[in-house]
Design an enzyme around this catalytic site. Structure first.
Site, PDB file in Angstrom:
ATOM      1  N   THR A   1      27.869  14.299  10.632  1.00 59.08           N
ATOM      2  CA  THR A   1      28.948  13.326  10.449  1.00 59.08           C
ATOM      3  C   THR A   1      30.100  13.868   9.598  1.00 59.08           C
ATOM      4  OG1 THR A   1      27.626  12.392   8.643  1.00 59.08           O
ATOM      5  CG2 THR A   1      27.503  11.286  10.766  1.00 59.08           C
TER       6      THR A   1
ATOM      7  N   SER B   1      34.550  11.040   2.278  1.00 62.76           N
ATOM      8  CA  SER B   1      35.098  11.000   3.635  1.00 62.76           C
ATOM      9  C   SER B   1      35.798  12.327   3.877  1.00 62.76           C
ATOM     10  CB  SER B   1      36.095   9.851   3.781  1.00 62.76           C
ATOM     11  OG  SER B   1      36.776   9.965   5.014  1.00 62.76           O
ATOM     12  N   ARG B   2      35.352  13.081   4.882  1.00 63.41           N
ATOM     13  CA  ARG B   2      35.930  14.413   5.100  1.00 63.41           C
ATOM     14  C   ARG B   2      37.275  14.344   5.812  1.00 63.41           C
ATOM     15  NH1 ARG B   2      30.279  15.527   6.327  1.00 63.41           N
ATOM     16  NH2 ARG B   2      29.354  16.285   4.398  1.00 63.41           N
ATOM     17  N   VAL B   3      37.672  13.145   6.245  1.00 65.34           N
ATOM     18  CA  VAL B   3      39.012  12.976   6.808  1.00 65.34           C
ATOM     19  C   VAL B   3      39.993  12.680   5.678  1.00 65.34           C
ATOM     20  CG1 VAL B   3      40.425  11.529   8.317  1.00 65.34           C
ATOM     21  CG2 VAL B   3      38.165  12.261   9.056  1.00 65.34           C
TER      22      VAL B   3
END
Length: 552
Positions: A388, A414-416
């Protein structure tokens, strides 16, 4: 009774004219043994992996194992009527489910059969459960926010359309509550939602559907339920069925969709059960070696599709898919070429660039994983974390301390990141996650009873009030503009001297004040969605004015 010869002759002529010699060719095998939803079949030498099978008793199955002298298959649904020696036929089709508008607002099982007592699902569209995920060229970066309505998530761990954000935590820590609030928050928007319940009690699913219906969320939601009492094969295929239903709206209509898998731990257990019964070699914790692929091939289907454009004449009918130069321009990288080609046309003013219908859709996934005693580093959690684009970790200690949603900001990520955030929220909440993580460390240090300097004490006071501000009751998602106004007041220090018990009262009063007495400031923020220095000063002045009239 008299026979009319002319009528009989007419019927015979029609039948002869319509006669077509069709051979129904299918391989037929026999059931060698059956038990626990798993069968071994002899005689289907040409069967394909994942092909649908038809049993003489009326049950349906799917091919699981291709062995040298027999095949292993799983029965979908009730397997108690399948007997040894029974005939089995291949169908030549892959497992598929009904999709489309007919499923909106319905509660169905993983095969698309209704569970809500509202009649059969009449849909002319079907999609296979398994489909290939789009390649890199067919995707575009995740940069459009999907608002959850939860202050703690939208400010610190933002979710974007097309992202895969894991919700992880022990049982009874509020994982499903986060997912359901996200669905409720899409009301009035353009997002189609699918909630997949895997291995849950039927009473739990029924109360959840009732909650969604009361809040008007079933108008844009489909619930796929494979309950705890359902056989393992149905629990195994449930997430793929839900994903296929969402994919129809993404690919065919270019819509934004949200898919919640609650939860994938139970799907992995169902898959382990099937694999062990079919004598597949067990690996770590008795899971089969391909359990990683079980989840990766599901979650990789989530994406933001690249927008496809064509050059057409301005008088071309809507829905044109082929351009005047027979070219399709995909994603951001082709925009410059598109403008150059459009300008080069001799009658450029009579042409325009138009988006191809169905392109630019997205599928956002919120998979849920249940941990045991907070063990995030165990097998299935680490597998899904690695697939994810971030995780929201819900901590039991915070939950029982009354901090709800019980998000541990130190582990959650959150990697975004800010790419999928409203610019105003990104500016005011940019350092909020780090501030709260350092507050948790300071709080643990302060419990030792050491003397604290003024700056540290101020940081602790600010942290406690921000934690109080980020608390939120269940089923009450908040509009993103209200979230920005609320967090702005906390970050700019307007809560620092308030008693903790008055923080929620102050927040409610402040939001009411903005709506009733300062609508022009709120409207400016809603219109621009950017935090300029000028707007920041207006918000500070408004918060200061409200605070003067607020009675502690």
């Amino acid at each position: 009774m008299k026979f009319k010869a002319d009528e009989i002759a007419t019927i015979i002529k029609e039948e002869i004219a319509q006669y077509e010699a069709e051979l129904d060719v299918s391989e037929v095998g026999k059931v060698l043994e059956v038990g626990d939803g798993v069968v071994r079949i002899y005689g289907l030498s040409k069967a394909m992996a994942s092909e649908m099978l038809e049993f003489a008793s009326g049950a349906m199955g799917t091919v699981f194992n291709l062995e040298e002298n027999s095949i292993g298959a799983v029965v979908l649904g009730d397997y108690l009527n399948v007997k040894e020696g029974e005939e089995v036929r291949t169908t030549g089709r892959l497992l598929s489910v009904p999709v489309g508008e007919a499923l909106v607002g319905r509660v169905v099982d993983p095969l698309g059969k209704p569970l809500d007592g509202r009649g059969s699902v009449q849909s002319e569209h079907r999609r296979p459960l398994e489909s290939v995920a789009p390649g890199i060229a067919g995707r575009q970066p995740v940069n459009e926010p999907l608002q959850t309505g939860i202050k703690a998530i939208d400010s610190m761990i933002p979710v974007g359309r097309g992202q895969r954000e894991l919700i992880i935590g022990d049982r009874k820590t509020g994982k499903t509550a986060v997912a359901i609030d996200t669905i409720i928050n899409q009301k009035g928007g353009d997002v189609f939602c699918v909630y997949v319940a895997i291995g849950q009690k039927e009473s739990t699913v029924a109360s959840l559907v009732e909650t969604l219906r009361e809040r008007g969320a079933m108008d844009y939601t489909t619930v796929v339920s494979a309950g705890a009492a359902d056989p393992a094969p149905l629990q195994y295929i449930a997430p793929y069925a839900g994903c296929a239903m969402a994919e129809y709206f993404m690919y065919e209509h270019g819509r934004a969709t949200l898919c919640i898998y609650d939860d994938l731990s139970k799907q992995a257990v169902a898959y382990r059960q099937l694999s062990l019964l079919l004598r597949r070699p067990p690996g770590r914790e008795a899971y089969p070696g391909d359990v990683f692929y079980l989840h990766s091939r599901l979650l990789e289907r989530s994406c933001k599709l690249a927008e496809r454009r064509v050059i057409v004449r301005k008088d071309a009918p809507p829905g044109a898919k082929v351009g005047v130069n027979k070219k399709v321009y995909v994603g951001q990288q082709d925009l410059e070429q598109l403008e150059a080609d459009l300008a080069a046309l001799p009658d450029a003013k009579q042409h325009e660039a138009r988006r191809v219908p169905g392109s630019g859709g997205s599928l956002t996934a919120l998979p849920v994983i249940e941990t045991l005693e907070g063990e995030v580093s165990s097998y299935i959690p680490t597998n899904v974390i690695s697939i994810t684009d971030g995780q929201i970790y819900l901590e039991p200690d915070l939950f029982f301390a009354g901090v709800r949603p019980a998000i541990n900001v130190g582990i959650s990520v959150s990697r975004v990141g800010g790419n999928a955030q409203v610019p105003a929220m990104k500016k005011i909440a940019g350092s909020l996650r780090l501030d709260l993580a350092s507050f948790r460390e300071l709080e643990a240090f302060a419990q030792l009873g050491t003397e604290l300097d003024v700056a540290t004490q101020r940081q602790l006071d600010r942290g406690r009030r921000m934690v109080e501000l980020l608390k939120q009751p269940q089923y009450v998602p908040m509009d993103i503009i209200d979230q920005i106004l609320s967090i702005h007041a906390g970050v700019r220090g307007f809560l620092d001297d308030l008693p903790l018990a008055k923080v929620a009262v102050f927040e409610r009063g402040l939001l009411k004040f903005y709506r009733e007495q300062k609508p022009e400031v709120r409207e400016e923020l809603e219109r621009t969605r950017k935090m300029t220095d000028e707007l920041d000063q207006k918000l500070r002045a408004a918060a200061q004015e409200f605070k003067r009239q607020f009675k502690v």
